[in-house]
Design a protein around this motif. Sequence first.
Motif, mmCIF file in Angstrom:
data_model
loop_
_atom_site.group_PDB
_atom_site.id
_atom_site.type_symbol
_atom_site.label_atom_id
_atom_site.label_comp_id
_atom_site.label_asym_id
_atom_site.label_seq_id
_atom_site.Cartn_x
_atom_site.Cartn_y
_atom_site.Cartn_z
ATOM 1 N N GLY A 1 -3.700 2.461 -2.676
ATOM 2 C CA GLY A 1 -2.629 2.447 -1.677
ATOM 3 C C GLY A 1 -3.119 2.912 -0.320
ATOM 4 N N LEU B 1 2.277 1.921 -3.437
ATOM 5 C CA LEU B 1 1.289 2.520 -4.359
ATOM 6 C C LEU B 1 1.100 4.007 -4.073
ATOM 7 C CD1 LEU B 1 -1.502 -0.241 -4.521
ATOM 8 C CD2 LEU B 1 0.078 0.406 -6.339
ATOM 9 N N GLY C 1 0.832 -1.221 0.000
ATOM 10 C CA GLY C 1 0.000 0.000 0.000
ATOM 11 C C GLY C 1 0.853 1.253 0.000
ATOM 12 N N THR C 2 1.906 1.259 0.831
ATOM 13 C CA THR C 2 2.768 2.457 0.891
ATOM 14 C C THR C 2 3.505 2.664 -0.435
ATOM 15 O OG1 THR C 2 4.584 1.173 1.858
ATOM 16 C CG2 THR C 2 3.142 2.329 3.398
#
Length: 462
Positions: free
Chosen positions: A366, A336, A333-334
């Motif tokens: 993200g 993205l 996620g980070t």
Amino acid sequence: MKKQIKTGPIMAALLVAGFVGLFSETSLNIALGELSQIFDVNVTTIQWLATGYFLTLGIFVPVTGILMQKFTTRQMFIASISLSIIGTILAAVAPAFGLLLAGRIIQAAGLAINLPLTQNVIFTIFPPNKRGGAMGIMGLVMLAGPALGPTLAGLILDTMSWHWIFWVTIPFLLFSFIFGYVYLPNVNEIRKVSIDVLSVILSTIGFGGIVYGVSVAGDFGWSSPAVYGTIIIGLIALIIFGIRQTTMENPMLNLKAFKYPLFVLGVIMSFITFFNMLSMLVILPMYMQMALLVTAFTAGLILLPGSLLNCLLAPIIGRLFDKYGPRAIITPGTILVAAGYAFYSQFGTDTAIWMVVVTHIVMMLGIGAVLASVQTNTLNSLPKQYYPDGIAITQTIQQVAGAIGIAIMVSILTSKQSSYLATVSNDLTQAAASGTSLVFTVGFILAIINFVLSLFLKKPNH
């Protein structure tokens, strides 16, 4: 007792109210220009309709932590919805700016009770292996409200008057009130706690001073005594507040939660995520309206696909978190989010609309993976007796991060725009593009820090 708890209707009551509160948080952003003309006030004053909302959240959320120990779940819920309804009606009928602002502050006080209350109820009625899914649904609401606010408000403004941005939410608040009244049990343990007035005053001056100082910096400049003076007073008040909490037998905010390294890590990641996300939700529509010259409603529509996709995936992300643990969800996620900011920082006046849509989708995916998962992991790292304090600390930090993020990023945007107009050329669209490019570069650096921090996350072992 557990058998009688109907989790579906309870979640519906709490989350609908939360959605309305968070929708109200950003729905006025698109109408600010129009409202400053209607009420004949300048841009800095009208911005208080947004900043005042965050400031109230920052001040009230820590107090909610102690109120949840003093009053029953049902009493807190009824107070929350009542404040939301009163504030919304007052704002809808407001004949003058002062009353509209008062309505916004009362609305925000209702939301300040709802957010920690919802998290506390989720952590009480769901076992640890189901919390990720439940928090995922709460994450959906926390993102859908602010993200859909500008789109729906743009549509309302195109077809009706600004008053309807408020009136349209009343039926939802009434639904929430009825469902909560019927289904919500008292899940918290009442303790004999006395509210320490000095702690409340110190936290109000502390959070209030910092948010106020940062908010007026764009207008007065960072070197103004009004700016650094209030920020310094705020920091001193917070330090005294912190020292006082550690020496009290029954503190207003139990800072012992900070003994747990995973909690501290989660709090820092939450701060960065909210700082970046809430400022992006203000700056991005500005970029589209000023540099790409699209209308408010079109700007709202451009942000819609990313927001909707995020809503659809939030519960799935929550279940994956329960299954695979924090790092498997949060680190990608980070990455993205960082990629989204890297693209945003390259945008100019001739960027194609589809590029903005695609980048926003990447960014929101993200944020969806990071937001609820970081919150769940942060609170899971605490023993049960610290949940109310942990929730109050994380919620306060998120709202303060949002208020500071918006203020700092808008201030960076305006100063870069001014210097561009003064030194390069007087092309307003180019100036807006260069300002937003700098803001998103700052966002990119923060996103990289979050990526590095995510590598240290692990599942709490108690």
